[in-house]
Design a protein around this motif. Structure first.
Motif, PDB file in Angstrom:
ATOM      1  N   LYS A  37      26.797 -27.532 -11.797  1.00 27.62           N
ATOM      2  CA  LYS A  37      25.530 -27.300 -12.487  1.00 27.62           C
ATOM      3  C   LYS A  37      25.252 -25.813 -12.711  1.00 27.62           C
ATOM      4  O   LYS A  37      24.162 -25.315 -12.484  1.00 27.62           O
ATOM      5  CB  LYS A  37      24.384 -27.973 -11.747  1.00 27.62           C
ATOM      6  N   ASP A  38      26.266 -25.121 -13.188  1.00 31.64           N
ATOM      7  CA  ASP A  38      26.168 -23.686 -13.446  1.00 31.64           C
ATOM      8  C   ASP A  38      26.065 -23.467 -14.953  1.00 31.64           C
ATOM      9  O   ASP A  38      27.019 -23.699 -15.685  1.00 31.64           O
ATOM     10  CB  ASP A  38      27.390 -22.975 -12.876  1.00 31.64           C
ATOM     11  N   ILE A  39      24.910 -23.012 -15.419  1.00 29.91           N
ATOM     12  CA  ILE A  39      24.724 -22.855 -16.857  1.00 29.91           C
ATOM     13  C   ILE A  39      25.397 -21.597 -17.415  1.00 29.91           C
ATOM     14  O   ILE A  39      25.482 -21.438 -18.631  1.00 29.91           O
ATOM     15  CB  ILE A  39      23.231 -22.879 -17.253  1.00 29.91           C
ATOM     16  N   SER A  40      25.899 -20.735 -16.548  1.00 30.84           N
ATOM     17  CA  SER A  40      26.590 -19.545 -17.042  1.00 30.84           C
ATOM     18  C   SER A  40      27.858 -19.907 -17.813  1.00 30.84           C
ATOM     19  O   SER A  40      28.353 -19.111 -18.601  1.00 30.84           O
ATOM     20  CB  SER A  40      26.911 -18.581 -15.907  1.00 30.84           C
ATOM     21  N   VAL A  41      28.345 -21.121 -17.628  1.00 32.93           N
ATOM     22  CA  VAL A  41      29.536 -21.562 -18.362  1.00 32.93           C
ATOM     23  C   VAL A  41      29.264 -21.572 -19.875  1.00 32.93           C
ATOM     24  O   VAL A  41      30.154 -21.271 -20.665  1.00 32.93           O
ATOM     25  CB  VAL A  41      30.030 -22.944 -17.866  1.00 32.93           C
ATOM     26  N   TYR A  42      28.046 -21.853 -20.275  1.00 32.86           N
ATOM     27  CA  TYR A  42      27.709 -21.860 -21.700  1.00 32.86           C
ATOM     28  C   TYR A  42      27.742 -20.447 -22.275  1.00 32.86           C
ATOM     29  O   TYR A  42      28.159 -20.247 -23.415  1.00 32.86           O
ATOM     30  CB  TYR A  42      26.360 -22.536 -21.919  1.00 32.86           C
ATOM     31  N   THR A  43      27.321 -19.475 -21.482  1.00 31.90           N
ATOM     32  CA  THR A  43      27.426 -18.080 -21.904  1.00 31.90           C
ATOM     33  C   THR A  43      28.891 -17.686 -22.027  1.00 31.90           C
ATOM     34  O   THR A  43      29.276 -16.957 -22.946  1.00 31.90           O
ATOM     35  CB  THR A  43      26.690 -17.161 -20.917  1.00 31.90           C
ATOM     36  N   PHE A  44      29.715 -18.170 -21.109  1.00 38.16           N
ATOM     37  CA  PHE A  44      31.145 -17.891 -21.163  1.00 38.16           C
ATOM     38  C   PHE A  44      31.772 -18.486 -22.424  1.00 38.16           C
ATOM     39  O   PHE A  44      32.575 -17.823 -23.091  1.00 38.16           O
ATOM     40  CB  PHE A  44      31.840 -18.421 -19.910  1.00 38.16           C
ATOM     41  N   ILE A  45      31.408 -19.707 -22.760  1.00 40.01           N
ATOM     42  CA  ILE A  45      31.932 -20.329 -23.988  1.00 40.01           C
ATOM     43  C   ILE A  45      31.520 -19.511 -25.214  1.00 40.01           C
ATOM     44  O   ILE A  45      32.332 -19.257 -26.102  1.00 40.01           O
ATOM     45  CB  ILE A  45      31.444 -21.793 -24.124  1.00 40.01           C
ATOM     46  N   TYR A  46      30.269 -19.055 -25.234  1.00 39.91           N
ATOM     47  CA  TYR A  46      29.814 -18.201 -26.337  1.00 39.91           C
ATOM     48  C   TYR A  46      30.646 -16.917 -26.380  1.00 39.91           C
ATOM     49  O   TYR A  46      31.066 -16.469 -27.448  1.00 39.91           O
ATOM     50  CB  TYR A  46      28.325 -17.875 -26.205  1.00 39.91           C
ATOM     51  N   TYR A  47      30.889 -16.334 -25.217  1.00 47.33           N
ATOM     52  CA  TYR A  47      31.719 -15.129 -25.128  1.00 47.33           C
ATOM     53  C   TYR A  47      33.103 -15.392 -25.729  1.00 47.33           C
ATOM     54  O   TYR A  47      33.606 -14.583 -26.511  1.00 47.33           O
ATOM     55  CB  TYR A  47      31.836 -14.694 -23.669  1.00 47.33           C
ATOM     56  N   LEU A  48      33.707 -16.512 -25.358  1.00 46.82           N
ATOM     57  CA  LEU A  48      35.034 -16.847 -25.897  1.00 46.82           C
ATOM     58  C   LEU A  48      34.988 -17.018 -27.411  1.00 46.82           C
ATOM     59  O   LEU A  48      35.871 -16.533 -28.119  1.00 46.82           O
ATOM     60  CB  LEU A  48      35.565 -18.122 -25.251  1.00 46.82           C
ATOM     61  N   LEU A  49      33.969 -17.717 -27.883  1.00 50.52           N
ATOM     62  CA  LEU A  49      33.851 -17.921 -29.324  1.00 50.52           C
ATOM     63  C   LEU A  49      33.700 -16.597 -30.067  1.00 50.52           C
ATOM     64  O   LEU A  49      34.328 -16.387 -31.105  1.00 50.52           O
ATOM     65  CB  LEU A  49      32.663 -18.834 -29.638  1.00 50.52           C
ATOM     66  N   SER A  50      32.880 -15.707 -29.546  1.00 47.43           N
ATOM     67  CA  SER A  50      32.681 -14.429 -30.217  1.00 47.43           C
ATOM     68  C   SER A  50      33.910 -13.534 -30.081  1.00 47.43           C
ATOM     69  O   SER A  50      34.251 -12.787 -30.999  1.00 47.43           O
ATOM     70  CB  SER A  50      31.439 -13.721 -29.695  1.00 47.43           C
ATOM     71  N   TRP A  51      34.608 -13.600 -28.949  1.00 50.77           N
ATOM     72  CA  TRP A  51      35.795 -12.782 -28.730  1.00 50.77           C
ATOM     73  C   TRP A  51      36.948 -13.250 -29.605  1.00 50.77           C
ATOM     74  O   TRP A  51      37.619 -12.465 -30.253  1.00 50.77           O
ATOM     75  CB  TRP A  51      36.199 -12.844 -27.250  1.00 50.77           C
ATOM     76  N   GLU A  52      37.161 -14.535 -29.627  1.00 49.25           N
ATOM     77  CA  GLU A  52      38.317 -15.078 -30.332  1.00 49.25           C
ATOM     78  C   GLU A  52      38.010 -15.458 -31.766  1.00 49.25           C
ATOM     79  O   GLU A  52      38.908 -15.731 -32.536  1.00 49.25           O
ATOM     80  CB  GLU A  52      38.857 -16.282 -29.563  1.00 49.25           C
ATOM     81  N   GLU A  53      36.701 -15.492 -32.110  1.00 46.58           N
ATOM     82  CA  GLU A  53      36.264 -15.873 -33.446  1.00 46.58           C
ATOM     83  C   GLU A  53      36.973 -17.141 -33.913  1.00 46.58           C
ATOM     84  O   GLU A  53      37.462 -17.235 -35.019  1.00 46.58           O
ATOM     85  CB  GLU A  53      36.479 -14.733 -34.424  1.00 46.58           C
ATOM     86  N   ASP A  54      37.015 -18.108 -33.001  1.00 44.04           N
ATOM     87  CA  ASP A  54      37.741 -19.340 -33.278  1.00 44.04           C
ATOM     88  C   ASP A  54      37.001 -20.490 -32.608  1.00 44.04           C
ATOM     89  O   ASP A  54      36.735 -20.454 -31.414  1.00 44.04           O
ATOM     90  CB  ASP A  54      39.146 -19.230 -32.700  1.00 44.04           C
ATOM     91  N   SER A  55      36.651 -21.486 -33.356  1.00 40.40           N
ATOM     92  CA  SER A  55      35.907 -22.617 -32.801  1.00 40.40           C
ATOM     93  C   SER A  55      36.783 -23.554 -31.995  1.00 40.40           C
ATOM     94  O   SER A  55      36.292 -24.515 -31.410  1.00 40.40           O
ATOM     95  CB  SER A  55      35.221 -23.387 -33.934  1.00 40.40           C
ATOM     96  N   ARG A  56      38.070 -23.292 -31.916  1.00 41.69           N
ATOM     97  CA  ARG A  56      38.968 -24.158 -31.171  1.00 41.69           C
ATOM     98  C   ARG A  56      39.135 -23.681 -29.743  1.00 41.69           C
ATOM     99  O   ARG A  56      40.223 -23.715 -29.182  1.00 41.69           O
ATOM    100  CB  ARG A  56      40.318 -24.231 -31.868  1.00 41.69           C
ATOM    101  N   VAL A  57      38.051 -23.269 -29.096  1.00 37.19           N
ATOM    102  CA  VAL A  57      38.106 -22.820 -27.709  1.00 37.19           C
ATOM    103  C   VAL A  57      38.447 -23.983 -26.806  1.00 37.19           C
ATOM    104  O   VAL A  57      39.221 -23.872 -25.882  1.00 37.19           O
ATOM    105  CB  VAL A  57      36.773 -22.163 -27.288  1.00 37.19           C
ATOM    106  N   THR A  58      37.877 -25.148 -27.064  1.00 35.27           N
ATOM    107  CA  THR A  58      38.211 -26.355 -26.333  1.00 35.27           C
ATOM    108  C   THR A  58      38.544 -27.434 -27.348  1.00 35.27           C
ATOM    109  O   THR A  58      38.177 -27.346 -28.506  1.00 35.27           O
ATOM    110  CB  THR A  58      37.059 -26.845 -25.446  1.00 35.27           C
ATOM    111  N   SER A  59      39.185 -28.471 -26.894  1.00 38.69           N
ATOM    112  CA  SER A  59      39.560 -29.535 -27.811  1.00 38.69           C
ATOM    113  C   SER A  59      38.370 -30.408 -28.184  1.00 38.69           C
ATOM    114  O   SER A  59      38.369 -31.057 -29.205  1.00 38.69           O
ATOM    115  CB  SER A  59      40.656 -30.406 -27.205  1.00 38.69           C
ATOM    116  N   ASN A  60      37.323 -30.428 -27.350  1.00 42.89           N
ATOM    117  CA  ASN A  60      36.095 -31.158 -27.651  1.00 42.89           C
ATOM    118  C   ASN A  60      34.938 -30.187 -27.656  1.00 42.89           C
ATOM    119  O   ASN A  60      34.972 -29.176 -26.989  1.00 42.89           O
ATOM    120  CB  ASN A  60      35.816 -32.228 -26.578  1.00 42.89           C
TER     121      ASN A  60
END
Length: 62
Positions: A37-60
């Motif tokens: 139940k750690d919401i910081s994971v959503y910030t991490f996903i945003y970080y990955l999306l902005s860093w990689e500029e790719d929506s394929r960070v996860t398969s779902n």
């Protein structure tokens, strides 16, 4: 990885993410988000999306 994400050490977590296969990464992210139940994971996903500029960070979508 959970501790890195919780501590906002996203660059280090990103390096680890690239060493994992997609299924392993997805399982880890889901565990952090839902079992710990750690919401910081959503910030991490945003970080990955902005860093990689790719929506394929996860398969779902999270």
């Amino acid at each position: 990885m959970a501790e890195l994400i919780s501590n906002s050490e996203f660059e280090e977590a990103r390096v680890i993410k690239h060493e994992m296969d997609m299924d392993e990464f997805e399982n880890e992210i889901m565990e952090i988000a839902f079992e710990e139940k750690d919401i910081s994971v959503y910030t991490f996903i945003y970080y990955l999306l902005s860093w990689e500029e790719d929506s394929r960070v996860t398969s779902n979508s999270l």
